[in-house]
Design an enzyme around this catalytic site. Structure first.
Site, PDB file in Angstrom:
ATOM      1  N   TRP A   1      90.274  25.826   2.721  1.00 27.24           N
ATOM      2  CA  TRP A   1      89.135  25.857   3.646  1.00 27.24           C
ATOM      3  C   TRP A   1      88.826  24.385   3.908  1.00 27.24           C
ATOM      4  O   TRP A   1      88.378  23.669   3.010  1.00 27.24           O
ATOM      5  CB  TRP A   1      87.939  26.571   3.021  1.00 27.24           C
ATOM      6  CG  TRP A   1      86.790  26.747   3.953  1.00 27.24           C
ATOM      7  CD1 TRP A   1      86.585  27.785   4.807  1.00 27.24           C
ATOM      8  CD2 TRP A   1      85.670  25.873   4.124  1.00 27.24           C
ATOM      9  NE1 TRP A   1      85.407  27.613   5.497  1.00 27.24           N
ATOM     10  CE2 TRP A   1      84.828  26.447   5.103  1.00 27.24           C
ATOM     11  CE3 TRP A   1      85.285  24.655   3.551  1.00 27.24           C
ATOM     12  CZ2 TRP A   1      83.633  25.850   5.513  1.00 27.24           C
ATOM     13  CZ3 TRP A   1      84.110  24.065   3.963  1.00 27.24           C
ATOM     14  CH2 TRP A   1      83.301  24.662   4.930  1.00 27.24           C
TER      15      TRP A   1
ATOM     16  N   GLU B   1      68.580  39.076   7.324  1.00 28.88           N
ATOM     17  CA  GLU B   1      69.868  39.432   6.730  1.00 28.88           C
ATOM     18  C   GLU B   1      70.719  40.254   7.709  1.00 28.88           C
ATOM     19  O   GLU B   1      71.927  40.035   7.825  1.00 28.88           O
ATOM     20  CB  GLU B   1      69.623  40.194   5.411  1.00 28.88           C
ATOM     21  CG  GLU B   1      70.861  40.737   4.718  1.00 28.88           C
ATOM     22  CD  GLU B   1      71.884  39.687   4.327  1.00 28.88           C
ATOM     23  OE1 GLU B   1      71.605  38.481   4.402  1.00 28.88           O
ATOM     24  OE2 GLU B   1      73.009  40.081   3.963  1.00 28.88           O
TER      25      GLU B   1
ATOM     26  N   LYS C   1      74.367  39.096   8.990  1.00 23.48           N
ATOM     27  CA  LYS C   1      75.558  39.936   8.852  1.00 23.48           C
ATOM     28  C   LYS C   1      76.266  40.060  10.196  1.00 23.48           C
ATOM     29  O   LYS C   1      77.464  39.910  10.301  1.00 23.48           O
ATOM     30  CB  LYS C   1      75.120  41.311   8.348  1.00 23.48           C
ATOM     31  CG  LYS C   1      75.701  41.984   7.210  1.00 23.48           C
ATOM     32  CD  LYS C   1      75.901  41.361   5.878  1.00 23.48           C
ATOM     33  CE  LYS C   1      75.866  39.889   5.709  1.00 23.48           C
ATOM     34  NZ  LYS C   1      75.575  39.414   4.394  1.00 23.48           N
TER      35      LYS C   1
ATOM     36  N   GLU D   1      77.833  36.629  11.485  1.00 22.99           N
ATOM     37  CA  GLU D   1      78.963  36.050  10.747  1.00 22.99           C
ATOM     38  C   GLU D   1      80.260  36.843  10.915  1.00 22.99           C
ATOM     39  O   GLU D   1      81.333  36.262  10.839  1.00 22.99           O
ATOM     40  CB  GLU D   1      78.630  35.829   9.268  1.00 22.99           C
ATOM     41  CG  GLU D   1      78.491  37.062   8.441  1.00 22.99           C
ATOM     42  CD  GLU D   1      78.134  36.753   6.987  1.00 22.99           C
ATOM     43  OE1 GLU D   1      78.603  35.747   6.444  1.00 22.99           O
ATOM     44  OE2 GLU D   1      77.392  37.560   6.388  1.00 22.99           O
TER      45      GLU D   1
ATOM     46  N   HIS E   1      55.300  34.971  20.413  1.00 26.91           N
ATOM     47  CA  HIS E   1      55.107  33.522  20.325  1.00 26.91           C
ATOM     48  C   HIS E   1      56.339  32.754  20.802  1.00 26.91           C
ATOM     49  O   HIS E   1      56.510  31.590  20.448  1.00 26.91           O
ATOM     50  CB  HIS E   1      54.741  33.135  18.890  1.00 26.91           C
ATOM     51  CG  HIS E   1      53.492  33.804  18.411  1.00 26.91           C
ATOM     52  ND1 HIS E   1      52.237  33.434  18.863  1.00 26.91           N
ATOM     53  CD2 HIS E   1      53.298  34.855  17.584  1.00 26.91           C
ATOM     54  CE1 HIS E   1      51.324  34.214  18.302  1.00 26.91           C
ATOM     55  NE2 HIS E   1      51.950  35.094  17.527  1.00 26.91           N
TER      56      HIS E   1
HETATM   57  C1  F6R Z   1      76.599  35.829   3.795  1.00 23.83           C
HETATM   58  C2  F6R Z   1      77.104  35.192   2.602  1.00 23.83           C
HETATM   59  C3  F6R Z   1      76.575  33.862   2.221  1.00 23.83           C
HETATM   60  C4  F6R Z   1      76.294  33.821   0.709  1.00 23.83           C
HETATM   61  C5  F6R Z   1      75.882  32.402   0.292  1.00 23.83           C
HETATM   62  C6  F6R Z   1      75.510  32.338  -1.178  1.00 23.83           C
HETATM   63  O1  F6R Z   1      77.149  37.091   3.986  1.00 23.83           O
HETATM   64  O2  F6R Z   1      77.952  35.714   1.929  1.00 23.83           O
HETATM   65  O3  F6R Z   1      75.442  33.542   2.952  1.00 23.83           O
HETATM   66  O4  F6R Z   1      75.289  34.733   0.427  1.00 23.83           O
HETATM   67  O5  F6R Z   1      76.935  31.531   0.552  1.00 23.83           O
HETATM   68  O6  F6R Z   1      76.574  32.732  -1.987  1.00 23.83           O
HETATM   69  P1  F6R Z   1      76.364  33.014  -3.509  1.00 23.83           P
HETATM   70  O7  F6R Z   1      75.491  34.216  -3.639  1.00 23.83           O
HETATM   71  O8  F6R Z   1      77.728  33.226  -4.066  1.00 23.83           O
HETATM   72  O9  F6R Z   1      75.693  31.807  -4.097  1.00 23.83           O
END
Ligand code: F6R
Length: 616
Positions: free
Chosen positions: A74, A488, A492, A495, A511
């Site tokens: 990545w 959230e 979802k 992303e 607003h």
């Molecule tokens: C969204 C997602 C990310 C993680 C974030 C924290 O679907 O997966 O926003 O929630 O990167 O990740 P953790 O929980 O592993 O610290």
């Protein structure tokens, strides 16, 4: 973020490395590469794209050998190109290295090396580290395994930043060296073979006996054994752990995507988050892992919940739950902001960090900053072997099982479940009566059956989702406990489908947000039949008055007003307000999933993302 797999033993390395990489692909999927040792030479193959692209390329141009390292990337430093893919070599071309993490001072080190005549092929920070190790080894004048390890120590003293690395050298067939600082590495113990990986899921098909390396440790692996020492050169103690995860836990089974599998696992994951934690007699929650007495919990004056992304949204639900059930002032703080703020924290502030992976760099940094300031800092983690789990003063495991889909699903509902238990516990040592405590326990026990009913709505939600899949913009609205669910739901959707989606507290509409409302912009209202239902209804009226399509998430048996007003209605089982986020978020997970599938998006590996963000 990024994945490493190494193998040394008696079998052909490439199939093992490629299978391991495939399991880690959710950690990064820009490009991938493999290096093996064969007849005193290093052979390398790299490819842009997915592991299957690398597999095809190796199929055309095979490479053998029983020792090898591999990486799925990545990108952080340098574009997604074949040259920037790992492994990277030193100046001699006889040492190859793969790396997770970031070498922060790579630029000055690279300039220095260039002045000495080193030439670089890539734009990466990793290549600098490979050159530093190679330079130290060549300068030592000794061609022994010990000298190579010493060269690695010397190089690691020069770099700042984070790393999990694996190295092979052409002069040492049957040897892999690994080191870690801030980026996980796990050693897998086999019979006549050993493994190294950034995540246990890569090797669990081969061995369950593992050693998790600590920061500042170096592991030297051969087929016959391994040693672990510190970067300073001292011996290191280690424990062999037997991993419970099975190969099945990390495969998709009959589901078309990990995300779908994980959505459907939520009856079990939420049950597991509560298992053994409901104390009926005392009408409270039992959370021994907090390592705090009731008297200590009673003296908590303020709670801070910190995390990133989905974990932050779960924290926001927790804020409502703790304030409502326990009346303890609670604040959520993005983990990425925590250490850069001078947050006023009285000595009786209790800090929780939330992280599914337990490896998120920002959340780990927030944990460390909070501990440095002397606060008791607890973790709410899924990965029991993670750095956050190990470094926190205590906490509550989520027990959700591996989450492989890049979009977090079951981890959100498990985090909310755990936070509700914490709210119950804090409430019961304050003003919450035993009858209220018992009612909450019975509601929580009834939750898995309600989740099951939401799961049965998949096809209904899918057909609604398909009708809106062509929208360019979508708005998500909710109030109180369901405001974080709106955030959230929007996260979802954006992303995995790349639709521009935003979440708002419903009343914020007037607003400014209402300017976005038109016939082409659907609004999703999370409007269960709770204390603010009629307020939500007014906001829906405002959207309808301007021609905006509305999808509402309401409550079974109480959907009449919503049905009269909205274009589509999804009705969920009735639940107390603190549990509606769990049910509503599952409906929104299906909604996002089916839109993304309709649009032909790669649901489990969305563009530009990776699971577990281990860089700042
Ligand atoms: C969204 C997602 C990310 C993680 C974030 C924290 O679907 O997966 O926003 O929630 O990167 O990740 P953790 O929980 O592993 O610290």
């Amino acid at each position: 973020m990024c994945g490493i797999v190494g193998y040394v033993g008696h079998a052909e390395a490439v199939p093992i490395l490629l299978d391991g990489l495939k399991r880690l692909e959710y950690r990064g999927y820009d490009s991938a590469g493999v290096a093996t040792l064969e007849e005193g030479c290093i052979s390398i193959r790299k490819e842009i794209g997915r592991i299957d692209d690398l597999r095809r390329s190796i199929g055309k141009n095979p490479l053998g050998g029983t020792t090898g390292i591999s990486h799925t990337r990545w990108a952080t430093h340098g574009k997604v190109t074949q040259k920037n893919a790992h492994p990277h070599c030193d100046r001699s071309g006889r040492l190859a290295l793969v790396h997770n993490g970031v070498i922060e001072n790579y630029s000055s080190l690279r300039t220095q090396l260039e002045e000495e005549g080193h030439q670089f092929i890539s734009q990466t920070d990793t290549e600098v580290l490979a050159h530093l190790v190679g330079r130290a080894f060549d300068r030592s004048g000794e061609r022994t395994q010990g000298a190579l390890v010493s060269a690695l120590r010397e190089a690691l003293h020069l770099v700042s930043g984070t790393y999990g690395i694996a190295i092979v050298h052409a002069e040492f067939p049957g040897l892999i060296i690994g080191a870690r600082r801030g980026s996980p590495l796990v050693l897998g113990i086999g019979k006549g073979e050993n493994f190294l990986a950034s995540d246990v899921s890569a090797i669990v098909g081969h061995t369950r006996d593992v050693v998790y390396l600590n920061d500042y440790e170096i592991a030297v692996l051969t087929g016959e054994g391994f040693t672990i020492s510190t970067i300073e050169g001292n011996g290191a103690d280690y424990n062999v752990t037997t991993v419970e995860m099975t190969d099945e836990d990390v495969s998709k089974g009959h589901h078309s995507h990990f995300m779908l599998k994980e959505i459907h696992e939520q009856v079990k994951s939420v049950t597991d988050a509560m298992r053994g934690r409901l104390a009926h007699e005392e009408a409270t929650a039992k959370l021994g892992g907090l390592n705090m007495t009731n008297a200590e919990l009673r003296s908590v004056e303020r709670v801070i919940l910190s995390g990133c992304g989905t974990a932050f949204h779960a924290a926001m639900v927790g804020e409502y739950a703790i304030e409502t059930l326990a009346q303890v002032p609670t604040e959520c703080e993005f983990a990425s902001e925590f250490r850069y703020r001078n947050l006023p924290m009285t000595k009786d502030t209790l800090v929780f960090v939330l992280s599914q992976s337990g490896e998120t760099a920002d959340t780990l940094a927030a944990l460390r900053e909070s501990k440095r300031k002397g606060h008791r800092t607890l973790g709410i983690c899924n990965n029991v072997a993670s750095t956050i789990a190990r470094e926190s003063d205590g906490g509550v495991y989520m027990h959700a099982g591996p989450e492989i889909g890049v979009a977090a699903t079951k981890s959100f509902t498990s985090q909310v479940t755990v936070l509700t238990l914490i709210a119950l516990l804090l409430g019961r040592i304050r003003n919450l009566s035993s009858s209220e405590g018992s009612r909450i326990i019975s509601e929580m026990e009834g939750l898995p059956a309600k989740i099951d009913r939401v799961l049965k709505l998949e096809q209904e939600i899918a057909s609604i989702a398909r009708r809106y899949a062509q929208a360019k913009v979508m708005l998500f609205m909710g109030r109180q406990f369901n405001y974080p669910v709106a955030l959230e739901g929007a996260l979802k959707l954006k992303e995995i489908s790349y639709i521009a989606a935003s979440g708002y507290a419903s009343a914020e509409l007037k607003h400014g947000v209402i300017a976005l409302v038109n016939e082409e912009t659907p609004s999703i209202f999370i409007a269960p039949h709770d204390a603010v239902f009629h307020k939500n209804l007014s906001n829906i009226e405002e959207v309808k008055a301007r021609g905006g399509p509305v999808i509402a998430i309401g409550t079974e048996g109480k959907g009449q007003e919503l049905s009269l007003l909205c274009d589509d209605v999804i009705l969920l089982p009735e639940a107390p307000e603190y549990l509606t986020p769990i049910l509503a978020s599952i409906a929104l997970q299906f909604f996002a999933y089916h839109i993304a599938v309709t649009l032909g998006c790669d649901v489990d590996k969305p563009r530009n993302l990776a699971k577990s963000v281990t860089v700042e």
